[in-house]
Design a protein around this motif. Structure first.
Motif, PDB file in Angstrom:
ATOM      1  N   PHE A  68       7.895   2.195 -13.716  1.00 20.14           N
ATOM      2  CA  PHE A  68       7.538   0.812 -13.408  1.00 20.14           C
ATOM      3  C   PHE A  68       7.623  -0.071 -14.654  1.00 20.14           C
ATOM      4  O   PHE A  68       8.275  -1.117 -14.645  1.00 20.14           O
ATOM      5  CB  PHE A  68       6.133   0.777 -12.800  1.00 20.14           C
ATOM      6  CG  PHE A  68       5.682  -0.568 -12.342  1.00 20.14           C
ATOM      7  CD1 PHE A  68       6.262  -1.178 -11.246  1.00 20.14           C
ATOM      8  CD2 PHE A  68       4.667  -1.228 -13.001  1.00 20.14           C
ATOM      9  CE1 PHE A  68       5.847  -2.426 -10.818  1.00 20.14           C
ATOM     10  CE2 PHE A  68       4.239  -2.470 -12.581  1.00 20.14           C
ATOM     11  CZ  PHE A  68       4.830  -3.070 -11.482  1.00 20.14           C
ATOM     12  N   TYR A  71      11.263  -0.531 -15.888  1.00 20.75           N
ATOM     13  CA  TYR A  71      12.003  -1.582 -15.171  1.00 20.75           C
ATOM     14  C   TYR A  71      11.538  -2.971 -15.603  1.00 20.75           C
ATOM     15  O   TYR A  71      12.359  -3.876 -15.785  1.00 20.75           O
ATOM     16  CB  TYR A  71      11.838  -1.434 -13.656  1.00 20.75           C
ATOM     17  CG  TYR A  71      12.811  -0.468 -13.026  1.00 20.75           C
ATOM     18  CD1 TYR A  71      14.174  -0.735 -12.993  1.00 20.75           C
ATOM     19  CD2 TYR A  71      12.371   0.706 -12.437  1.00 20.75           C
ATOM     20  CE1 TYR A  71      15.064   0.140 -12.413  1.00 20.75           C
ATOM     21  CE2 TYR A  71      13.260   1.593 -11.849  1.00 20.75           C
ATOM     22  CZ  TYR A  71      14.604   1.305 -11.838  1.00 20.75           C
ATOM     23  OH  TYR A  71      15.487   2.180 -11.258  1.00 20.75           O
ATOM     24  N   LEU A  72      10.234  -3.153 -15.751  1.00 26.65           N
ATOM     25  CA  LEU A  72       9.726  -4.459 -16.182  1.00 26.65           C
ATOM     26  C   LEU A  72      10.277  -4.843 -17.553  1.00 26.65           C
ATOM     27  O   LEU A  72      10.704  -5.980 -17.774  1.00 26.65           O
ATOM     28  CB  LEU A  72       8.196  -4.447 -16.216  1.00 26.65           C
ATOM     29  CG  LEU A  72       7.484  -4.442 -14.862  1.00 26.65           C
ATOM     30  CD1 LEU A  72       5.992  -4.250 -15.058  1.00 26.65           C
ATOM     31  CD2 LEU A  72       7.753  -5.725 -14.100  1.00 26.65           C
ATOM     32  N   ILE A 112      11.947  -2.945  -8.806  1.00 28.44           N
ATOM     33  CA  ILE A 112      10.548  -3.030  -9.240  1.00 28.44           C
ATOM     34  C   ILE A 112       9.648  -3.113  -8.014  1.00 28.44           C
ATOM     35  O   ILE A 112       8.625  -2.415  -7.932  1.00 28.44           O
ATOM     36  CB  ILE A 112      10.332  -4.242 -10.162  1.00 28.44           C
ATOM     37  CG1 ILE A 112      10.988  -4.012 -11.517  1.00 28.44           C
ATOM     38  CG2 ILE A 112       8.845  -4.550 -10.330  1.00 28.44           C
ATOM     39  CD1 ILE A 112      11.066  -5.249 -12.381  1.00 28.44           C
TER      40      ILE A 112
END
Length: 121
Positions: A68, A71-72, A112
């Motif tokens: 997570f 990806y951010l 996301i």
């Protein structure tokens, strides 16, 4: 995650890609309009990253945190790198990199959302 923010980011990203495509078609180098859209897009991506990490830390979801946050952070790094490339390469090819960035970002944003939603299901 904030769904309206993600929707706005996807729309702005596709608008960014469209404006960059027009610049490529007209053989114009990266200029003020593209840089302004890139800055606006980056601010939104940074806000999404801060909100997402805060929700991950304070939440009780079983989210794969590494994926997570990866990806951010990837979305936050993507636009500045593409912009630097476009500014360094003042030809049509440099501006075309911004088209690619504008088309890849919605995919990353949807991914996301998938990672976040799968954890809450």
């Amino acid at each position: 995650m904030i769904d309206p923010l993600q929707t706005v980011l996807i729309v702005v990203s596709l608008l960014f890609a469209a404006v960059a495509a027009v610049h490529v078609a007209l053989d114009r180098p990266t200029g003020g309009l593209l840089l302004g859209l890139a800055a606006l897009l980056e601010l939104g991506l940074l806000a999404q990253a801060v909100i997402g990490i805060a929700q991950l830390v304070s939440g009780d979801r079983d989210v794969n945190g590494v994926v997570f946050v990866g990806y951010l952070l990837a979305t936050c790094v993507f636009v500045p790198l593409a912009t630097l490339w476009a500014l360094g390469e003042r030809s049509r090819g440099g501006t075309a990199v911004l088209v690619v960035a504008g088309l890849v970002l919605p995919v990353l944003i949807v991914r996301i959302q998938q990672v976040w939603t799968a954890a809450g299901a």
